[in-house]
Design a protein around this motif. Structure first.
Motif, PDB file in Angstrom:
ATOM      1  N   MET A 118     -22.727  57.508  -4.092  1.00 47.42           N
ATOM      2  CA  MET A 118     -22.268  56.576  -5.073  1.00 47.42           C
ATOM      3  C   MET A 118     -22.222  55.198  -4.656  1.00 47.42           C
ATOM      4  SD  MET A 118     -21.815  58.618  -7.666  1.00 47.42           S
ATOM      5  CE  MET A 118     -20.908  57.657  -8.654  1.00 47.42           C
ATOM      6  N   VAL A 119     -21.932  54.925  -3.306  1.00 47.29           N
ATOM      7  CA  VAL A 119     -21.795  53.507  -3.053  1.00 47.29           C
ATOM      8  C   VAL A 119     -23.288  52.849  -3.025  1.00 47.29           C
ATOM      9  CG1 VAL A 119     -21.509  51.814  -1.165  1.00 47.29           C
ATOM     10  CG2 VAL A 119     -19.669  53.469  -1.947  1.00 47.29           C
ATOM     11  N   GLY A 120     -24.260  53.717  -2.505  1.00 48.73           N
ATOM     12  CA  GLY A 120     -25.798  53.257  -2.571  1.00 48.73           C
ATOM     13  C   GLY A 120     -26.406  53.101  -3.868  1.00 48.73           C
ATOM     14  N   ILE A 172     -16.851  47.893  -1.924  1.00 44.53           N
ATOM     15  CA  ILE A 172     -16.942  48.806  -2.939  1.00 44.53           C
ATOM     16  C   ILE A 172     -16.205  50.110  -2.535  1.00 44.53           C
ATOM     17  CG2 ILE A 172     -18.352  50.473  -4.430  1.00 44.53           C
ATOM     18  CD1 ILE A 172     -20.714  48.295  -3.761  1.00 44.53           C
ATOM     19  N   GLN A 173     -15.226  50.501  -3.619  1.00 48.17           N
ATOM     20  CA  GLN A 173     -14.409  51.666  -3.394  1.00 48.17           C
ATOM     21  C   GLN A 173     -14.886  52.652  -4.232  1.00 48.17           C
ATOM     22  OE1 GLN A 173     -11.949  51.802  -0.597  1.00 48.17           O
ATOM     23  NE2 GLN A 173     -12.760  49.873  -0.072  1.00 48.17           N
ATOM     24  N   VAL A 174     -14.859  53.819  -3.982  1.00 43.25           N
ATOM     25  CA  VAL A 174     -15.502  54.823  -4.791  1.00 43.25           C
ATOM     26  C   VAL A 174     -14.353  55.885  -4.591  1.00 43.25           C
ATOM     27  CG1 VAL A 174     -16.997  56.908  -5.255  1.00 43.25           C
ATOM     28  CG2 VAL A 174     -17.823  54.673  -4.315  1.00 43.25           C
ATOM     29  N   ARG A 175     -13.820  56.249  -5.966  1.00 38.92           N
ATOM     30  CA  ARG A 175     -12.767  57.208  -6.245  1.00 38.92           C
ATOM     31  C   ARG A 175     -13.426  58.364  -7.199  1.00 38.92           C
ATOM     32  NH1 ARG A 175      -9.413  52.563  -5.786  1.00 38.92           N
ATOM     33  NH2 ARG A 175      -8.238  52.732  -4.174  1.00 38.92           N
ATOM     34  N   PHE A 176     -13.240  59.600  -6.924  1.00 33.40           N
ATOM     35  CA  PHE A 176     -13.777  60.619  -7.816  1.00 33.40           C
ATOM     36  C   PHE A 176     -12.512  61.365  -8.335  1.00 33.40           C
ATOM     37  CE2 PHE A 176     -17.004  60.506  -4.482  1.00 33.40           C
ATOM     38  CZ  PHE A 176     -18.325  60.335  -5.379  1.00 33.40           C
ATOM     39  N   VAL A 177     -12.620  61.634  -9.708  1.00 37.19           N
ATOM     40  CA  VAL A 177     -11.601  62.135 -10.381  1.00 37.19           C
ATOM     41  C   VAL A 177     -11.824  63.552 -10.619  1.00 37.19           C
ATOM     42  CG1 VAL A 177     -10.612  59.931 -11.621  1.00 37.19           C
ATOM     43  CG2 VAL A 177     -12.414  61.239 -12.477  1.00 37.19           C
ATOM     44  N   GLY A 178     -11.115  64.420 -10.977  1.00 39.82           N
ATOM     45  CA  GLY A 178     -11.126  65.667 -11.237  1.00 39.82           C
ATOM     46  C   GLY A 178     -11.041  66.618 -10.128  1.00 39.82           C
ATOM     47  N   GLY A 179     -11.189  68.005 -10.398  1.00 37.39           N
ATOM     48  CA  GLY A 179     -11.487  68.989  -9.104  1.00 37.39           C
ATOM     49  C   GLY A 179     -12.457  69.271  -8.677  1.00 37.39           C
ATOM     50  N   PRO A 180     -12.817  70.334  -8.033  1.00 38.40           N
ATOM     51  CA  PRO A 180     -13.950  70.939  -7.511  1.00 38.40           C
ATOM     52  C   PRO A 180     -14.835  71.540  -8.686  1.00 38.40           C
ATOM     53  CG  PRO A 180     -12.271  71.520  -6.109  1.00 38.40           C
ATOM     54  CD  PRO A 180     -11.438  71.001  -7.173  1.00 38.40           C
ATOM     55  N   PRO A 193     -20.832  77.216  -5.541  1.00 35.52           N
ATOM     56  CA  PRO A 193     -20.080  78.169  -4.514  1.00 35.52           C
ATOM     57  C   PRO A 193     -18.937  77.370  -3.746  1.00 35.52           C
ATOM     58  CG  PRO A 193     -22.719  78.539  -4.467  1.00 35.52           C
ATOM     59  CD  PRO A 193     -22.278  77.269  -5.638  1.00 35.52           C
ATOM     60  N   VAL A 194     -19.494  75.962  -3.369  1.00 40.06           N
ATOM     61  CA  VAL A 194     -18.414  75.151  -2.672  1.00 40.06           C
ATOM     62  C   VAL A 194     -17.674  74.148  -3.457  1.00 40.06           C
ATOM     63  CG1 VAL A 194     -19.727  75.650  -0.544  1.00 40.06           C
ATOM     64  CG2 VAL A 194     -20.244  73.778  -1.617  1.00 40.06           C
ATOM     65  N   GLY A 195     -17.842  74.277  -4.612  1.00 42.93           N
ATOM     66  CA  GLY A 195     -17.187  73.305  -5.722  1.00 42.93           C
ATOM     67  C   GLY A 195     -17.721  71.913  -5.612  1.00 42.93           C
ATOM     68  N   ALA A 196     -18.855  71.868  -4.914  1.00 43.46           N
ATOM     69  CA  ALA A 196     -19.286  70.530  -4.927  1.00 43.46           C
ATOM     70  C   ALA A 196     -19.928  70.085  -6.332  1.00 43.46           C
ATOM     71  CB  ALA A 196     -20.761  70.321  -3.994  1.00 43.46           C
ATOM     72  N   LYS A 197     -19.905  68.633  -6.385  1.00 38.66           N
ATOM     73  CA  LYS A 197     -20.629  68.022  -7.565  1.00 38.66           C
ATOM     74  C   LYS A 197     -21.961  67.240  -7.333  1.00 38.66           C
ATOM     75  CE  LYS A 197     -16.340  67.891  -9.978  1.00 38.66           C
ATOM     76  NZ  LYS A 197     -15.225  66.612 -10.463  1.00 38.66           N
ATOM     77  N   GLY A 198     -22.900  67.477  -7.750  1.00 38.86           N
ATOM     78  CA  GLY A 198     -23.919  66.469  -7.605  1.00 38.86           C
ATOM     79  C   GLY A 198     -23.874  65.184  -8.371  1.00 38.86           C
ATOM     80  N   VAL A 199     -24.321  64.244  -7.679  1.00 41.67           N
ATOM     81  CA  VAL A 199     -24.119  62.915  -8.008  1.00 41.67           C
ATOM     82  C   VAL A 199     -25.476  62.210  -8.188  1.00 41.67           C
ATOM     83  CG1 VAL A 199     -21.753  62.603  -7.493  1.00 41.67           C
ATOM     84  CG2 VAL A 199     -23.394  61.993  -5.796  1.00 41.67           C
ATOM     85  N   GLY A 200     -26.295  62.528  -7.391  1.00 42.26           N
ATOM     86  CA  GLY A 200     -27.706  61.747  -7.315  1.00 42.26           C
ATOM     87  C   GLY A 200     -27.537  60.193  -7.452  1.00 42.26           C
ATOM     88  N   GLU A 201     -28.252  59.786  -8.548  1.00 46.34           N
ATOM     89  CA  GLU A 201     -28.349  58.353  -8.665  1.00 46.34           C
ATOM     90  C   GLU A 201     -27.338  57.827  -9.850  1.00 46.34           C
ATOM     91  OE1 GLU A 201     -32.416  56.693  -9.043  1.00 46.34           O
ATOM     92  OE2 GLU A 201     -32.770  57.075  -6.892  1.00 46.34           O
ATOM     93  N   ILE A 202     -26.345  58.384 -10.117  1.00 51.53           N
ATOM     94  CA  ILE A 202     -25.445  58.450 -10.931  1.00 51.53           C
ATOM     95  C   ILE A 202     -24.738  57.090 -10.960  1.00 51.53           C
ATOM     96  CG2 ILE A 202     -23.169  59.255 -10.576  1.00 51.53           C
ATOM     97  CD1 ILE A 202     -24.867  59.925 -14.048  1.00 51.53           C
ATOM     98  N   GLY A 203     -24.703  56.486  -9.819  1.00 50.31           N
ATOM     99  CA  GLY A 203     -23.883  55.149  -9.566  1.00 50.31           C
ATOM    100  C   GLY A 203     -24.901  54.069  -9.890  1.00 50.31           C
ATOM    101  N   LEU A 204     -26.190  54.315 -10.285  1.00 50.67           N
ATOM    102  CA  LEU A 204     -27.014  53.224 -10.629  1.00 50.67           C
ATOM    103  C   LEU A 204     -27.154  53.378 -12.234  1.00 50.67           C
ATOM    104  CD1 LEU A 204     -29.469  51.576 -10.058  1.00 50.67           C
ATOM    105  CD2 LEU A 204     -31.230  53.607  -9.934  1.00 50.67           C
ATOM    106  N   VAL A 261     -24.744  49.895  -5.059  1.00 46.37           N
ATOM    107  CA  VAL A 261     -25.576  48.773  -4.416  1.00 46.37           C
ATOM    108  C   VAL A 261     -26.932  48.460  -5.251  1.00 46.37           C
ATOM    109  CG1 VAL A 261     -26.288  47.909  -2.294  1.00 46.37           C
ATOM    110  CG2 VAL A 261     -24.175  48.758  -2.555  1.00 46.37           C
ATOM    111  N   ASP A 262     -27.496  49.648  -5.530  1.00 44.87           N
ATOM    112  CA  ASP A 262     -28.866  49.630  -6.078  1.00 44.87           C
ATOM    113  C   ASP A 262     -28.857  48.926  -7.705  1.00 44.87           C
ATOM    114  OD1 ASP A 262     -31.560  49.757  -6.292  1.00 44.87           O
ATOM    115  OD2 ASP A 262     -31.359  52.087  -6.684  1.00 44.87           O
TER     116      ASP A 262
END
Length: 100
Positions: free
Chosen positions: A1-3, A45-53, A58-69, A6-7
């Protein structure tokens, strides 16, 4: 997300593809010729995620890809508009565009 953030800052403030009018080739095709931000150009830059898994994975991960851009350059353009009242419609946003 930070990357991605910055992009997005880089896209809005630095990156420009220059072409040679005579040949049509990209004139700044190497990292030596292409302007990109360095550490001193970007604030902390401080990144904070909201919500739960994510229960759908299977492991509760969220894909973010280039969403910060996505949308960041437009947000910077809107910030410029609200700060000085001038709408900039091309990137990168330069001092010359702010003065004319």
């Amino acid at each position: 997300m930070v990357g991605g953030t910055v992009d997005g800052i880089s896209q809005a403030m630095f990156e420009e593809t220059a072409t040679d009018a005579g040949t049509g080739r990209i004139a700044n095709a190497t990292f030596g010729d292409y302007l990109m931000p360095i550490n001193a150009d970007v604030p902390d830059i401080q990144v904070r995620f909201v919500g739960g898994p994510d229960p759908a994975t299977p492991v509760g991960a969220k894909g973010v890809g280039e969403i910060g851009l996505v949308g960041l350059a437009a947000a910077i353009g809107n910030a410029v508009f609200h700060a000085i009242g001038r709408r900039i419609r091309s990137l990168p946003i330069t001092i010359d565009q702010l003065m004319h």
